[in-house]
Design an enzyme around this catalytic site. Structure first.
Site, PDB file in Angstrom:
ATOM      1  N   CYS A  81     -15.507  24.639 -20.950  1.00 34.28           N
ATOM      2  CA  CYS A  81     -15.220  26.062 -20.784  1.00 34.28           C
ATOM      3  C   CYS A  81     -16.416  26.674 -20.061  1.00 34.28           C
ATOM      4  O   CYS A  81     -17.495  26.791 -20.639  1.00 34.28           O
ATOM      5  CB  CYS A  81     -14.988  26.737 -22.131  1.00 34.28           C
ATOM      6  SG  CYS A  81     -14.621  28.500 -22.000  1.00 34.28           S
ATOM      7  N   CYS A 220     -11.652  32.664 -16.408  1.00 34.49           N
ATOM      8  CA  CYS A 220     -11.790  31.244 -16.752  1.00 34.49           C
ATOM      9  C   CYS A 220     -12.860  30.665 -15.847  1.00 34.49           C
ATOM     10  O   CYS A 220     -12.679  30.590 -14.623  1.00 34.49           O
ATOM     11  CB  CYS A 220     -10.465  30.512 -16.564  1.00 34.49           C
ATOM     12  SG  CYS A 220     -10.565  28.721 -16.847  1.00 34.49           S
TER      13      CYS A 220
END
Length: 304
Positions: A81, A220
């Site tokens: 992530c 993201c």
């Protein structure tokens, strides 16, 4: 349970300090913590564990002291992530758990060890080199868009919009359909449109993303990395700077002359406190009384 809440360009996380890996974290507890109506609310959970204390990470203990145990909002795992690792790094530094050295701060993830350079407002992370490996498609309702599979330590499908298809008009309240043969473990899907030239960047694009396990998010980081890699490849460039605009703000992807890929953007801690798992309807048997909770940091300058 002690927690800190943080975000990177609106991609938000519940941070749980668990240095010794003693916490009984379950998919049900993660989903309850991330519930925006009955819990704290987040796109995912970052558990802060000493690398040597986590069975999945112990092999990286010689290279990094801390492991980012990342869980999606639905309680599933994710390998990487990009926004999360910057927020994770901000927490380590703000709470006094780690101090960056001259070469930055190493962080272990399920995709390997990455290294973060910490600034007052932004954090840059030397990411896994993106790897393009297949052509595929994604479908949103009746619209099917060609795309390219990109491995950034986790899977992505980058789909460039053409023929006047508006990025803002896509309905991402439901998951885009994709080829499970190409993505047997699921994938993050990014939709991309060109943006006006921007000073300081070689390329400028806009994107929206549907994240595996979390739904559409404000941002993201690993998706921006995948999009930046495709933008440079399509422009015939091996190096360069790509500014990526997301609903939650701007991230910068840089491919440098040494072949390294960098993701840069803000990382803000906004709150710290305690949460009662029983109030979430979850039985919780392990306690973490002594782990540090960082002060909330990041004013207007850190939120740009």
């Amino acid at each position: 349970m002690l927690f800190t809440k943080g975000h990177g360009t609106g991609n938000d996380f519940v941070i749980l300090p668990d240095p010794d890996g003693a916490q009984d974290l379950t998919p049900e507890l993660v989903a309850a913590l991330c519930d925006r109506h009955r819990g704290i609310g987040a796109d995912g959970v970052l558990r802060v564990v000493r690398t040597a204390k986590h069975p999945e990470a112990a092999g990286m203990a010689a290279d990094a002291d801390w492991f980012m145990d990342y869980w999606n909002a639905d309680g599933s795992f994710a390998e990487m992530c990009g926004n999360g690792v910057r927020v994770f790094t901000r927490y380590l530094v703000a709470s006094g758990l780690a101090t960056p050295g001259p070469d930055g701060l190493p962080v272990a993830t399920r995709a390997g060890v990455v290294r973060a350079q910490v600034g007052p407002d932004e954090i840059s992370v030397h990411m896994t080199t993106p790897r393009v490996y297949a052509a595929s498609t994604a479908s949103v309702g009746a619209l099917t868009v060609p795309g390219v599979a990109v491995d950034c330590g986790n899977p992505h499908l980058v789909c460039a919009l053409h023929d006047g298809v508006p990025l803002d008009g896509l309905d991402l309240t439901v998951a885009p359909a994709f080829d499970a043969g190409v993505f047997p473990g699921g994938t993050n899907v990014e939709f991309v449109a060109a943006a006006e030239p921007l000073a300081g960047a070689d390329l400028h694009v806009r994107m929206r993303v549907y994240e595996r396990g979390s739904g559409e998010t404000q941002s993201c980081g690993s998706g921006a990395l995948a999009v930046g890699a495709m933008a440079l490849r399509d422009a015939g460039r091996d190096t360069g700077v790509v500014a990526v605009e997301l609903p939650g703000g701007r991230l910068t992807v840089t491919a440098d002359e040494q072949g390294r890929w960098w993701l840069t953007g803000p990382a803000v801690l906004v709150a710290s406190g305690e949460v009662d798992p029983a109030a979430l309807g979850i039985r919780y048997d392990a306690g973490l009384a002594d782990a540090p909770v960082s002060p909330a940091v990041g004013g207007p300058a850190a939120q740009r």
